[in-house]
Design an enzyme around this catalytic site. Structure first.
Site, PDB file in Angstrom:
ATOM      1  N   LYS A 146      66.237  15.839 -15.629  1.00  0.00           N
ATOM      2  CA  LYS A 146      64.910  15.973 -16.228  1.00  0.00           C
ATOM      3  C   LYS A 146      64.439  17.456 -16.143  1.00  0.00           C
ATOM      4  O   LYS A 146      64.911  18.391 -15.672  1.00  0.00           O
ATOM      5  CB  LYS A 146      63.805  15.328 -14.889  1.00  0.00           C
ATOM      6  CG  LYS A 146      63.910  15.684 -13.665  1.00  0.00           C
ATOM      7  CD  LYS A 146      63.099  14.831 -12.736  1.00  0.00           C
ATOM      8  CE  LYS A 146      63.469  14.694 -11.490  1.00  0.00           C
ATOM      9  NZ  LYS A 146      62.789  13.796 -10.622  1.00  0.00           N
TER      10      LYS A 146
ATOM     11  N   ARG B 137      59.439  16.132 -19.844  1.00  0.00           N
ATOM     12  CA  ARG B 137      58.652  15.325 -19.331  1.00  0.00           C
ATOM     13  C   ARG B 137      57.209  15.794 -19.652  1.00  0.00           C
ATOM     14  O   ARG B 137      56.960  16.565 -20.417  1.00  0.00           O
ATOM     15  CB  ARG B 137      58.667  15.221 -17.801  1.00  0.00           C
ATOM     16  CG  ARG B 137      60.013  14.715 -17.226  1.00  0.00           C
ATOM     17  CD  ARG B 137      60.245  13.466 -17.399  1.00  0.00           C
ATOM     18  NE  ARG B 137      61.690  12.944 -16.496  1.00  0.00           N
ATOM     19  CZ  ARG B 137      61.628  12.442 -15.387  1.00  0.00           C
ATOM     20  NH1 ARG B 137      60.713  12.575 -14.550  1.00  0.00           N
ATOM     21  NH2 ARG B 137      62.984  12.194 -14.853  1.00  0.00           N
TER      22      ARG B 137
ATOM     23  N   CYS C 278      60.237  10.313  -0.062  1.00  0.00           N
ATOM     24  CA  CYS C 278      61.554  10.595  -0.020  1.00  0.00           C
ATOM     25  C   CYS C 278      61.789  12.261  -0.606  1.00  0.00           C
ATOM     26  O   CYS C 278      60.700  12.696  -1.313  1.00  0.00           O
ATOM     27  CB  CYS C 278      62.505   9.861  -0.971  1.00  0.00           C
ATOM     28  SG  CYS C 278      62.564  10.283  -2.619  1.00  0.00           S
TER      29      CYS C 278
ATOM     30  N   LYS D 283      60.654  19.976 -16.456  1.00  0.00           N
ATOM     31  CA  LYS D 283      59.184  19.765 -16.270  1.00  0.00           C
ATOM     32  C   LYS D 283      58.614  21.235 -16.711  1.00  0.00           C
ATOM     33  O   LYS D 283      58.843  22.183 -16.438  1.00  0.00           O
ATOM     34  CB  LYS D 283      58.941  19.412 -14.909  1.00  0.00           C
ATOM     35  CG  LYS D 283      59.441  18.195 -14.310  1.00  0.00           C
ATOM     36  CD  LYS D 283      59.112  17.759 -12.940  1.00  0.00           C
ATOM     37  CE  LYS D 283      59.664  16.428 -12.618  1.00  0.00           C
ATOM     38  NZ  LYS D 283      59.279  16.240 -11.250  1.00  0.00           N
TER      39      LYS D 283
ATOM     40  N   CYS E 285      58.664   2.082  -5.468  1.00  0.00           N
ATOM     41  CA  CYS E 285      59.932   3.040  -5.819  1.00  0.00           C
ATOM     42  C   CYS E 285      61.200   2.843  -5.142  1.00  0.00           C
ATOM     43  O   CYS E 285      61.036   2.427  -3.979  1.00  0.00           O
ATOM     44  CB  CYS E 285      59.281   4.421  -5.439  1.00  0.00           C
ATOM     45  SG  CYS E 285      60.497   5.534  -5.776  1.00  0.00           S
TER      46      CYS E 285
ATOM     47  N   CYS F 277      52.913  10.545  -3.368  1.00  0.00           N
ATOM     48  CA  CYS F 277      53.510   9.681  -4.402  1.00  0.00           C
ATOM     49  C   CYS F 277      53.296   8.386  -4.098  1.00  0.00           C
ATOM     50  O   CYS F 277      52.734   7.861  -2.978  1.00  0.00           O
ATOM     51  CB  CYS F 277      54.992  10.268  -4.366  1.00  0.00           C
ATOM     52  SG  CYS F 277      55.914   9.523  -2.843  1.00  0.00           S
TER      53      CYS F 277
ATOM     54  N   ARG G   7      55.234   4.410 -17.745  1.00  0.00           N
ATOM     55  CA  ARG G   7      54.701   5.959 -17.507  1.00  0.00           C
ATOM     56  C   ARG G   7      54.220   6.296 -18.911  1.00  0.00           C
ATOM     57  O   ARG G   7      55.203   6.475 -19.716  1.00  0.00           O
ATOM     58  CB  ARG G   7      55.285   6.865 -16.644  1.00  0.00           C
ATOM     59  CG  ARG G   7      54.640   8.374 -16.552  1.00  0.00           C
ATOM     60  CD  ARG G   7      55.827   9.089 -15.729  1.00  0.00           C
ATOM     61  NE  ARG G   7      56.105   8.840 -14.407  1.00  0.00           N
ATOM     62  CZ  ARG G   7      57.244   8.892 -13.914  1.00  0.00           C
ATOM     63  NH1 ARG G   7      58.158   9.662 -14.535  1.00  0.00           N
ATOM     64  NH2 ARG G   7      57.596   8.724 -12.766  1.00  0.00           N
TER      65      ARG G   7
ATOM     66  N   CYS H 231      58.089  13.729  -5.441  1.00  0.00           N
ATOM     67  CA  CYS H 231      57.181  13.619  -6.684  1.00  0.00           C
ATOM     68  C   CYS H 231      55.713  14.334  -6.243  1.00  0.00           C
ATOM     69  O   CYS H 231      55.217  14.642  -7.225  1.00  0.00           O
ATOM     70  CB  CYS H 231      56.815  12.189  -6.900  1.00  0.00           C
ATOM     71  SG  CYS H 231      58.697  11.590  -7.612  1.00  0.00           S
TER      72      CYS H 231
END
Ligand code: SF4
Length: 570
Positions: free
Chosen positions: A215, A150, A480, A217, A441, A435, A81, A484
């Site tokens: 993470k 991110r 899931c 964002k 994934c 996603c 990414r 995302c």
């Protein structure tokens, strides 16, 4: 600085904290692991550290069982990414990504919901070459995943080009300011000479050696567009424009989409506005917020480690006080703003003599098929384009800053390759995002990108029966509950539960300002369509003027209004 609670733990540190601690500022044994040729995989600990370098190890789940039956190791490959603040790429960068996808990847590009490129299917032995070629095109993958800040998002729709340019610069500044300082990436991937033999001479002044608990964002929005879904971000900045000038930003904190099925201690949450800061203070505010999360985030339970839980545990007044104390000055009162929508506006748009074309890229997948040579068409455009490309948070693409002279040429290529702004589709499809999910994934419980288009085709039949084809309705699907595609902000949303089964959610706000609520649990396609039929019919007959679908299902009682993640499950 208030120190009470600093490093406060709910329990012993999670295994990931130990891995970070042992990693010597994110090095681990990545060099050795990528030199090892006996397996296409890397060890688990290195796999976790690799995320900080913008990559995940994955395997092709479509053939996992067959490989196992044949006693072969899974078909491992890596996702990479890019870090691409604000989703802005030059034509050269586009061509580089296209070439890498076709040389080392699976021949496709994924435009992500955080406005960046993902390559899939990179073999272990091609990782270094891929990252080095990105580097030559001035792109990197540092901190694109992992427990750090991110990719910083920024409104892509160029309503006001001057303001967009200014705000884009701010998002780039934030992104640069919050980069980890470790030289691990440069040593491992770019063969930079080792800057140290011992961790003692290196430091991470802002993150510290353990980085963040989870993470983080950040998004920057320019009203009236909330395309970045500002309320889904850990930290957000809403541009305040008065008299045509950028005055500063309202600051938002504590949004996040992820949760765990069946665990009510986890929930999606909306960010809240906590004040206003001038333009030149944005990076400082971001840094202090990061340090608050560094010090107070839960390092024991990763599922409760996001900033939203830190805030919900301590309260908003605590956050404001802690922030003001660390800043040494107070945020001002938040200023008025108004969002109208969180999707893209398609087609050509002129602004200050420059043209911008928003193309519809279904679920952000750029590839060629016999019927639709999308990847080739965009490659040909990149060869003649002199402006830039903007990846949108809804996985679409803007061919941006096209001069009047070049517009004709680009239009011809658009015609030649049949590229579409999506206007021939239903408004539902144009407002859809999904996603990646299966087959790559590792966390996917159900399909998303490969399934949503066909589900929408079936839903379109119901829309047509009710005259709703042009009704803008936001629909989202995630494989899931990591979410995302930000499904909790879809007016209709699906989160994968098991193969072919989804939890169905209804009722988010059209401007991305209200969470949805679960309406049906664990249902398959037939039940999805049967459920939607009467609701669409009801909506077609009894909606108020200009009433959005999400508002309608709340007003008419299909689901209760959810104004905070704390009520998401109640
Ligand atoms: Fe994978 Fe889940 Fe994210 Fe989809 S939402 S890409 S399935 S982690």
């Amino acid at each position: 600085m208030t120190t009470k609670g600093v490093n406060q733990q709910a329990g012993p540190p999670s295994e990931m904290e130990h891995i970070k601690d042992r990693s010597n500022f994110l090095r681990g044994t990545l060099v050795e692991s990528f030199e090892e040729r006996l397996t296409a995989s890397i060890p688990d600990d290195d796999g976790k550290l690799l995320k900080f370098h913008g990559s995940y190890m994955q395997d092709d789940r479509d053939i996992r069982n067959e490989r196992k039956r044949q006693k072969l190791e899974p078909v491992y490959a890596f996702m990479i990414r890019v870090r691409l603040a604000g989703g802005v790429a030059t034509p050269d960068q586009w061509l580089t990504m296209d070439n890498l996808a076709n040389t080392y990847g699976n021949g496709t590009l994924k435009l992500t919901t955080r406005q960046t490129f993902q390559l899939h299917g990179i073999l272990k032995w091609n990782m270094k070459k891929t990252i080095q070629e990105m580097d030559q095109a001035l792109m990197d993958t540092i901190a694109a995943c992992g427990d750090v800040n991110r990719n910083v998002m920024s409104t892509a729709n160029p309503y006001q080009s001057d303001i967009h340019a200014e705000v884009y610069e701010v998002s780039k500044q934030i992104s640069d300011h919050l980069l980890p300082k470790t030289r691990a990436y440069h040593e491992i991937w770019l063969d930079e000479e080792k800057v140290l033999e011992s961790s003692k001479v290196e430091s991470e002044p802002m993150y510290g050696p353990l980085y963040l608990p989870r993470k983080f964002k950040i998004g920057v929005a320019i009203p009236p567009s909330n395309d970045v879904d500002i309320y889904s971000q850990d930290l957000g900045f809403i541009a305040i424009i008065e008299d045509g000038k950028l005055q500063g930003f309202n600051v938002t904190a504590g949004g996040g989409m992820g949760m765990t099925h069946g665990d009510t201690d986890t929930y999606p949450q909306l960010a809240r506005v906590i004040g206003f800061c001038p333009v030149d203070k944005v990076s400082e505010v971001a840094e202090k917020i990061i340090t608050i999360q560094r010090d107070f985030g839960n390092r024991s339970e990763r599922k409760n480690a996001r900033f939203k839980y830190t805030i919900d545990r301590h309260g908003l007044p605590w956050l404001k006080e802690e922030l003001n104390e660390r800043l040494g000055w107070d945020l001002e009162e938040a200023r008025p703003f108004h969002f109208e929508h969180n999707g893209d506006r398609y087609g050509w748009l002129e602004n200050d003599g420059k043209w911008h074309l928003t193309l519809f890229i279904e679920n952000g997948r750029v590839k060629d098929t016999e019927e639709y040579p999308l990847m080739t068409g965009l490659r040909e455009i990149a060869k003649v384009h002199t402006g830039d490309f903007r990846l949108t948070p809804s996985q679409n693409l803007i061919i941006s800053n096209v001069s009047r002279k070049n517009k004709k040429k680009i239009d011809e290529l658009v015609q030649q390759y049949g590229l579409t702004d999506g206007k021939e589709n239903s408004a539902l499809r144009r407002n859809s995002i999904a996603c990646v999910a299966l087959p790559t994934c590792g966390l996917a419980m159900a399909e998303a990108e490969r399934y949503l288009p066909s589900l929408i085709s079936k839903i379109e039949d119901i829309l047509d029966e009710n005259g709703l084809r042009d009704e803008e309705i936001v629909i989202r699907m995630s494989g899931c509950p990591n979410s995302c595609s930000r499904p909790a902000l879809g007016e209709i949303a699906f989160i994968g539960k098991a193969p072919g089964k989804y939890n169905m959610y209804l009722g988010a706000g059209f401007a991305g300002d209200r969470l949805n609520k679960m309406y049906k649990e664990n249902i398959g396609e037939e039940e999805i369509l049967e459920t939607l039929k009467p609701i669409f019919s009801h909506y077609a007959k009894e909606r108020n003027e200009k009433e959005h679908f999400g508002d309608f299902v709340v007003r008419t009682g299909y689901v209760a209004e959810v104004t905070s993640g704390l009520n998401f499950h109640t």
